[in-house]
Motif scaffolding. Sequence first.
Motif, PDB file in Angstrom:
ATOM      1  N   UNK A 171      52.188  29.448  32.551  1.00 54.00           N
ATOM      2  CA  UNK A 171      52.582  28.817  33.781  1.00 54.00           C
ATOM      3  C   UNK A 171      51.411  27.916  34.082  1.00 54.00           C
ATOM      4  N   UNK A 190      48.924  25.522  36.147  1.00 56.63           N
ATOM      5  CA  UNK A 190      47.954  25.653  37.422  1.00 56.63           C
ATOM      6  C   UNK A 190      48.337  24.721  38.556  1.00 56.63           C
ATOM      7  N   UNK A 191      48.776  23.456  38.075  1.00 59.21           N
ATOM      8  CA  UNK A 191      49.110  22.525  38.939  1.00 59.21           C
ATOM      9  C   UNK A 191      50.554  22.608  39.211  1.00 59.21           C
ATOM     10  N   UNK A 243      48.406  23.452  43.945  1.00 60.26           N
ATOM     11  CA  UNK A 243      48.148  24.294  42.914  1.00 60.26           C
ATOM     12  C   UNK A 243      48.656  25.803  42.992  1.00 60.26           C
ATOM     13  N   UNK A 244      48.756  26.465  42.133  1.00 61.68           N
ATOM     14  CA  UNK A 244      49.275  27.854  42.185  1.00 61.68           C
ATOM     15  C   UNK A 244      48.228  28.745  42.999  1.00 61.68           C
ATOM     16  N   UNK A 245      48.907  29.557  43.662  1.00 58.58           N
ATOM     17  CA  UNK A 245      47.926  30.530  44.536  1.00 58.58           C
ATOM     18  C   UNK A 245      47.121  31.260  43.565  1.00 58.58           C
ATOM     19  N   UNK A 246      47.720  31.698  42.351  1.00 59.73           N
ATOM     20  CA  UNK A 246      47.288  32.396  41.496  1.00 59.73           C
ATOM     21  C   UNK A 246      47.601  31.841  39.975  1.00 59.73           C
ATOM     22  N   UNK A 247      46.886  32.280  38.772  1.00 61.75           N
ATOM     23  CA  UNK A 247      47.423  31.676  37.553  1.00 61.75           C
ATOM     24  C   UNK A 247      48.277  32.658  37.211  1.00 61.75           C
ATOM     25  N   UNK A 248      49.254  32.317  36.409  1.00 61.16           N
ATOM     26  CA  UNK A 248      50.137  33.469  35.531  1.00 61.16           C
ATOM     27  C   UNK A 248      50.138  32.892  34.008  1.00 61.16           C
ATOM     28  N   UNK A 249      49.983  34.117  33.018  1.00 62.43           N
ATOM     29  CA  UNK A 249      50.182  33.592  31.700  1.00 62.43           C
ATOM     30  C   UNK A 249      51.286  32.578  31.484  1.00 62.43           C
ATOM     31  N   UNK A 286      44.479  39.927  30.759  1.00 59.71           N
ATOM     32  CA  UNK A 286      45.791  39.995  30.445  1.00 59.71           C
ATOM     33  C   UNK A 286      45.773  39.406  28.738  1.00 59.71           C
ATOM     34  N   UNK A 288      41.895  28.410  35.740  1.00 62.38           N
ATOM     35  CA  UNK A 288      42.393  28.124  37.170  1.00 62.38           C
ATOM     36  C   UNK A 288      41.309  27.610  37.993  1.00 62.38           C
TER      37      UNK A 288
END
Lengths: 520, 520
Positions: free
Chosen positions: A289, A291-292, A281-287, B169, B109
């Motif tokens: 993008x 999560x997995x 999974x993503x280390x962080x969430x991004x707008x 955000x 997340x």
Amino acid sequence: MTSSRMNGADLLCETLLANDVDMCFANPGTSEMHFVAALDRQPRMRCVLGLFEGVVTGAADGYARMADKPAATLLHLGPGLANGLANLHNAKRARTPMVNVVGEHATYHLDYDAPLHSDIESLARPMSQWVERAASADAVGERTEEAIRAAYAKGGQIATLILHADAAWNETTKGVPQPIAREAQKQPDAALIREAADALRAGKTTTILVSGMALRERELALLDRVASKTGARLMAQQANGRMQRGAGRVQVDRVPYVIDQAVAKFADTEQVILISAKAPVGFFAYPNKPSSMLPEDCRVIDMVELDTDIAAAVAALADEIGVAGVEPQLAPRFTPEAATGKLTPEGIAVALAHHVPADAIVCDESVSSGRDFFRITYGSEPHDFLQLTGGAIGVGLPLATGASIACPDRKVVALQADGSGMYTLQALWTQARERCDVVTIIFNNRRYNILLGELKHVGAGAPGENASRMLNIDDPALDWVALAKGMGVEAARTDTAEGFADLLQTACSRPGPFLIEALI
Amino acid sequence: MTSSRMNGADLLCETLLANDVDMCFANPGTSEMHFVAALDRQPRMRCVLGLFEGVVTGAADGYARMADKPAATLLHLGPGLANGLANLHNAKRARTPMVNVVGEHATYHLDYDAPLHSDIESLARPMSQWVERAASADAVGERTEEAIRAAYAKGGQIATLILHADAAWNETTKGVPQPIAREAQKQPDAALIREAADALRAGKTTTILVSGMALRERELALLDRVASKTGARLMAQQANGRMQRGAGRVQVDRVPYVIDQAVAKFADTEQVILISAKAPVGFFAYPNKPSSMLPEDCRVIDMVELDTDIAAAVAALADEIGVAGVEPQLAPRFTPEAATGKLTPEGIAVALAHHVPADAIVCDESVSSGRDFFRITYGSEPHDFLQLTGGAIGVGLPLATGASIACPDRKVVALQADGSGMYTLQALWTQARERCDVVTIIFNNRRYNILLGELKHVGAGAPGENASRMLNIDDPALDWVALAKGMGVEAARTDTAEGFADLLQTACSRPGPFLIEALI
């Protein structure tokens, strides 16, 4: 020692020793003085002082990753535990076994809300799988045994024992403890192994994603043969507690840190088989993008439970697939062309590929600057590679310290970013005190480089005054040579590739701690 | 700024500023990047970077103690908060108002258990009186207002706001925030004031025990007149957030730290009147010693509730007693004879009595070595005296940093023990970066001296190998001049009383940070 003379603190110490926990990383306070006195009566326990609790817990993590057994820690009440939590978080994510002893006021003193009183359980629980109190001298032995059992359970856990001062100082009626019987690891689940093997034979695009004990030399060689036989791809988790790699071992890629790169990497993956790893999974969430990192319809097979014997599971899978006659692809010894001129992260990696000696332990908290290391050192002398597993920066220097104490005959190389190095720089003092054979390389770029990149990603444009003041650490520039000297560690600075290679070669050929400040 | 262009992070920043919270001590990470970008768009917010979160929270404490208003902090997820908890503990015990903003993953997340995920509430609660989440951009404003209200409530509280990345955000529909109406402090309870006054007039042995806002110059003068009139003894809590003292002010003793001394001090006390103070208890429990410092039948009158206007309560008590015509006893300016020869803690105190300039701020984390300071400096130039309030060591250097940022025109003097100084030495870098006018004095005795004393108390005899390895920090000796230099702070070392006096005089007469390593 006869039982009639033991107090609770002695019983704790003897119970740890009876179960082969003979290393205690410590920063004690008044409420722990009876335990300190007990340790003083028992020279078989080795005590190592950290000048800050983040050093204590990070070193216990590094020790256990290399010793494959838990160390104890000694921490002072809630605030002492709190100072060690960030590295407990990393240790928990690495599945490191650990037994924390947190001193607590005498039971009857709790009613008085003394200045250092706090809710220790609430602090401990997020970073511990097991938390209990020992509230009487007689209870100390059993609680300690439970803590040790918990530390070994489920592939490695953080056990936190809260020791009341009166439980430590009162005499116990209990005798000298015997070693406990630990639960044996579970044998692999035959149905799960068969499911994984069937999936591998199904002709789909498959990744075998591994971490933990599956990253040891023997298991990686078996898994490489499984992958070769079935056309699967073998890959390691992004961050791992310990990985055996280098010349003569399997060359295995890791999941990329950057979400877009990772998504691209898994774009055509139809199946993932997890062995002691987590679905990426993503280390962080991004707008906008995901999560997995996996495609939505990707099938995920978790081949082992936490408490499974991983080596047995890997062997069973290899048996089920049938890898006889399939040779593992092992990395040849490879030394890239020496770098010259201005020092760069890549130049550092090239020098490491040349000079890191066989059987070294490389601890990596180089964050953004160290990404070249992994790519360039597949063919380095064989080494163990220890990472920041939980993203809580400040583990690098303590981790290297603990690894060195576990393996005094092996060279430890710490790849350390400047920003995260400042979190627990006190570890250098413990390295000097314990004569640890550690070469620390500070990647000094004088900024939180990874965050400047992230700021760009959020569309904030060029950093203004406030962002610069929070993300650049160039005013004043940190002088790591002076910082190391201040803690008794010899050090030197360089900004050229040639100078770095020279310093590294020298540092690797002599024992004891040495720090290289690499200006990049 | 029009509302249509604000996201949650902007709204947070604007809400803080609308309520006069315009200082943000920070160590951000990726999940806080949108808040960093918002701060970058709003130059009215001053951002100060700490290279470790213990510096961030300790500096916010020092700032608020001197500014009498909260600062904001910016912390990165659970581990970033964890690193700041020990100094939040101290701030909570000092009743310091503070608004922590702790970044958290995007709401959606959380399901993925990303590496940095942890239970932030569980970590925050022990050291915060108020903990809430802002889970949407629109909720951010109201949550921030609640946090500010909580920070000001009950005489000062720690408010921790967990800010989800997507709440930061996403755009908000809310407009530019207006200042909130804060609850007014409670007027003193007339019945309680009368009860205290009656007790004072009852002819019993009475101590008025004060802390908090009762330790300001004006309130102490009034209370001294009350004590004179009634024959009571005026005394301050052992550890206090801020106390105004020195020449021209009331000379007030503190409750001793050592339990036996404190018990003796209160032996004949029949009544204690608490004003913003707590009934005195042992810092720790000891076998066969009491937890409370007061005689068993001592009457305790708690004269004010937490949210009471303390100045009004003190004035009301003085009115009730009738202090017209009673002059306060104010300390005369007094400079002891200069010390000579080998430097001692007493010699340091003497030099401070000579050279600390008027209106200085003295931050004390000298632990065992600094006990002479208080005794010797009653007649020093008037100064504010800030202490370690919660016993969680590592507050001294950050506290001095924050106090200096709150009061840039005043000299700050930090009395710092070597062992506790190592906990958060990164604060020196922030002092250099912000050109803080701080003179740091390191009491370098190369041991955890207070613990060696405690070890003796538990009857362990002379320390053996293990105890020595945990309580002495002489191998290697810390070189504080090098450590300071490494962080851009000028420094010098001395082991004579004359040398120390010279260095102190020089340091006090020039601006900017300076560190004196005092070998004692």
